[in-house]
Every structure is written in C-alpha cells, then in structure tokens.
Design an enzyme around this catalytic site. Structure first.
Site, short mmCIF file in Angstrom:
data_model
loop_
_atom_site.label_atom_id
_atom_site.label_comp_id
_atom_site.label_asym_id
_atom_site.label_seq_id
_atom_site.Cartn_x
_atom_site.Cartn_y
_atom_site.Cartn_z
CE1 TYR A 126 -3.77 2.42 1.19
CE2 TYR A 126 -2.11 3.26 2.69
CZ TYR A 126 -3.33 3.39 2.08
OH TYR A 126 -4.12 4.47 2.36
N GLY A 132 7.42 14.07 1.71
CA GLY A 132 6.93 15.37 2.16
C GLY A 132 5.49 15.38 2.63
CD GLN A 339 10.57 -0.63 34.95
OE1 GLN A 339 10.99 -0.32 33.85
NE2 GLN A 339 11.19 -0.31 36.07
CG HIS A 341 10.40 -9.90 31.82
ND1 HIS A 341 9.07 -9.71 31.57
CD2 HIS A 341 10.66 -11.21 31.51
CE1 HIS A 341 8.53 -10.83 31.11
NE2 HIS A 341 9.47 -11.76 31.07
N GLY A 343 16.07 -6.37 34.45
CA GLY A 343 17.16 -6.38 33.48
C GLY A 343 16.99 -7.43 32.40
CD GLU A 366 -2.20 0.85 8.26
OE1 GLU A 366 -2.36 1.75 7.41
OE2 GLU A 366 -2.09 -0.34 7.96
CD GLU A 370 0.33 12.19 18.03
OE1 GLU A 370 0.92 11.99 19.10
OE2 GLU A 370 0.45 11.43 17.03
NE ARG A 378 -10.45 17.78 10.79
CZ ARG A 378 -9.55 17.71 9.83
NH1 ARG A 378 -9.52 16.64 9.04
NH2 ARG A 378 -8.67 18.68 9.66
#
Length: 385
Positions: A126, A132, A339, A341, A343, A366, A370, A378
């Site tokens: 896809y 840009g 966390q 687990h 180290g 996808e 935000e 909307r």
C-alpha cells in the site's frame, strides 16, 4: 445479535482464532527473534498462512478469497501477532491492498490480480505516504500524467512495507489538481520500467519486513491499471485505512498479550526477598491493570469491527478510536512487561524488548494517534452542528 452475543465468540469464530493462534505458535513464534535479528522476510512461512485462507481474508470467494468479516480479521491478526507483530502486520497490509482491488477494481482487474494475491503467490504493498506528506496525505505530489493508454509516473513513496520484495504496489497518485479530488489509484507491477527502490531502512522494530522508498522515474503504467475513475483515489485510500486501523490495533493486542503471558510465566519463577514476584500485591495490581487495558481495548476494537462490517455511519470514528486506544494500550502493556522483567526484559533472548520495539510504530502508522484524535473530534463536532 443479543447483548450477550456481542461479548462472546461463536464456534466458527473460536475456530478461526485458534487456527491462527496455533499457526503463530508453531510456524512463527519459534523463529521470530532470528528473523528480527537477520532482518529476514519469511515469505515461505507467510505463504503457508495463505493456504489457511489468510491471504484474502475479506476478499470475495469468486477470486479465491475467504469472504470473512472484519471481525474475523481482527481475531486472526491478534492471534498471528502473538507469534510476531511484524509478520502479522505485513500480512494485514497485503490484505488491505488486496481489498482495495476487490472493492474498487473492475471484474477484469479482480480476475487478473486477486487469485494470486489470495494465494500469496503475489504480495501487495500500500503506497500513500511520501517524503513530504505523511499525516497530510491529501498533499501528496507523486504525479501521473496521461499519455495515450498509459500514465507516466514521477515521484516517491516513503516507508513502504514490503517494497522491493512485493509484486504489486497499490499507489495513490496525483492525476488532477491539488487536494484530495485530484488523486487517483494505480496498481503498479514490480517489473514496470522506471520503478526502483531505495535501501532497506534501518528501523527500531518491524525488522522481519523490509521498508523502502518506492521511486518512480518516468514509469509507464497502463490506464487499465487504474482502480475506478480518476479523482476517487483519496476516497479509496481512506476506505482502506478504516480496516487497516483495525488490523494494526489487533496486531498491538496480540503482541501485548504475548508480552503479558511471558510476564505471568516469569513472575511465577522469579523470586525476590524470599517470595515469588507474583506474590507481591503491588505487582499483582500492575498485572491486573495490564489485563484490564487489553480487555478494554479488545472490546472497543471488536465493536468497531462489527460497525465496519455493518457499514454503520459512525464506523470511521469508531475505527479511529479503536486504533488509538489499542495501539496505545498495546505499547503500554509491552513496556510494562519489560519493566516487570527487570534487566532480563532488556535482553534480546527473552523476546520482550522486541515486542516493545515492534509495537511502538503502531502508534504512528495507518495514521498517527494524533490524527486519530483529530478524526474523532471532527466527527463529534460534525454531529453536533
């Protein structure tokens, strides 16, 4: 459907989920860490999944598709992601591209491409994002100029999963003026003269699938490869993303569930201060929160999938809600699993850090989370005007 039925799976749905879960456990999970380390795309294994009907999940059956629902797909992609989110997501993107051909292609186009896509003899990508234009997809600049029975394509697509390895590229191009109304959709085949690819990107995660720039330099593509009329490409792209967002949310749930399952097993074995970790109430509370977050996300995702299957008016809003919530929850649960687990969670051999790396990008692709908030707001404001 009764109120009880909405929150339980029927026998067929359980069979679909278990089939995909068994395949993930047997064929994917044992190799996932090595594929990640080697940056290897396991097309042989992926094609085995296609033999189970996973190559064209919601494609019509006259071209070899499985004719299942978006709800079924959510079950399948969550189950596959328990083995590897990157592999599951790769298959989900292929399904999204194939669906666009199935939904908007002519009968001749469907018969030409979809049988091989459903069997995954051929695999599809896809192509919307550009260097840009990411979130502002309607600003894309890749241009297709009509030249008799062909279009001449020039431009680039960025962050394309499967680029260079896949056979077909469903590409959004500008055939008209600026804005969404000037965009059309072309299917570009891999052997098209003028089509080339950038280097495989070095990424934080999703290493079991290649990500490259797709480059068009005076590439000649037949007009016969256009899906639908000129100018409806943005509509096609956005329709594809409704389902794609559900799929990637499901992949997040599967990866996070795998992380939670690993954590439950680890905490039964690991001891600290003379007690097993799962005997500390504070840690039990954290496990409870992780499981609750996943269950809430799963419930919302299922509701959104059912709404998309019914073509409800609020389906796009619900898909955006579900994608945002499921991908945030999935990454949060995987990060918490690391966390817990300690180290060991940071070591590659335990598989937790890979899940964290793989799930992080789900909050971006996808449509970023935000943008999901923007879609939801909307829709809310439109409904209250």
């Amino acid at each position: 459907m009764t109120a009880i039925d909405q929150f339980s799976l029927n026998e067929d749905q359980r069979a679909i989920r278990d089939m995909a879960r068994d395949f993930a456990a047997e064929k994917i999970a044992p190799h996932a860490l090595q594929w990640d380390e080697d940056k290897h795309l396991p097309l042989d294994v992926i094609r085995e999944a296609a033999a189970l009907g996973i190559g064209g999940i919601y494609i019509r059956d006259d071209v070899g598709g499985s004719a299942m629902t978006r709800f079924d797909a959510a079950l399948i992609f969550e189950a596959l992601a328990t083995g590897c989110p990157s592999v599951s997501a790769f298959i989900s993107i292929h399904n999204m591209a194939a669906w666009m051909i199935d939904s908007y292609g002519s009968d001749a186009q469907r018969q030409r491409w979809l049988p091989k896509l459903c069997s995954m003899e051929q695999v599809a990508s896809y192509c919307l994002t550009e260097p840009g234009s990411g979130s502002d997809a309607a600003a894309l600049r890749t241009r297709a100029v009509r030249d008799g029975d062909h279009y001449i394509l020039n431009g680039q697509k960025q962050f394309i999963s499967g680029a260079g390895a896949n056979d077909l590229y469903v590409v959004m191009v500008r055939t008209g003026s600026d804005g969404p109304g000037g965009i059309s959709t072309l299917v570009v085949e891999k052997d098209t003269p003028g089509l080339s690819f950038g280097a495989n990107e070095r990424k934080m995660g999703w290493n079991a699938q290649p990500t490259r720039t797709v480059i068009f330099e005076n590439a000649r593509v037949p007009v016969a490869n256009r899906l639908g009329d000129e100018g409806i490409g943005f509509k096609i792209a956005m329709a594809g993303l409704d389902g794609g967002r559900l799929n990637i949310g499901a992949c997040s749930l599967g990866g996070a569930q795998a992380a939670l399952d690993k954590t439950l097993a680890y905490m039964k074995e690991r001891k600290a201060f003379g007690k097993r970790l799962d005997e500390f109430q504070a840690l039990q509370f954290r496990l409870a929160d992780m499981a609750t977050e996943l269950e809430a996300a799963r419930t919302l995702l299922w509701r959104a999938a059912a709404a998309l299957d019914r073509k409800d008016a609020d389906a796009t809003k619900l898909c955006a809600m579900a994608k945002r919530f499921a991908t945030d929850a999935g990454f949060g649960v995987a990060n918490e699993a690391l966390q817990l687990h300690g180290g060991y969670g940071y070591l590659a051999e335990y598989g937790i850090e890979k899940l964290v790396r793989d799930l992080r990008v789900h909050q971006i692709l996808e449509g970023t989370n935000e943008i999901m908030r923007l879609i939801v707001s909307r829709k809310l404001l439109e409904a209250n005007r």
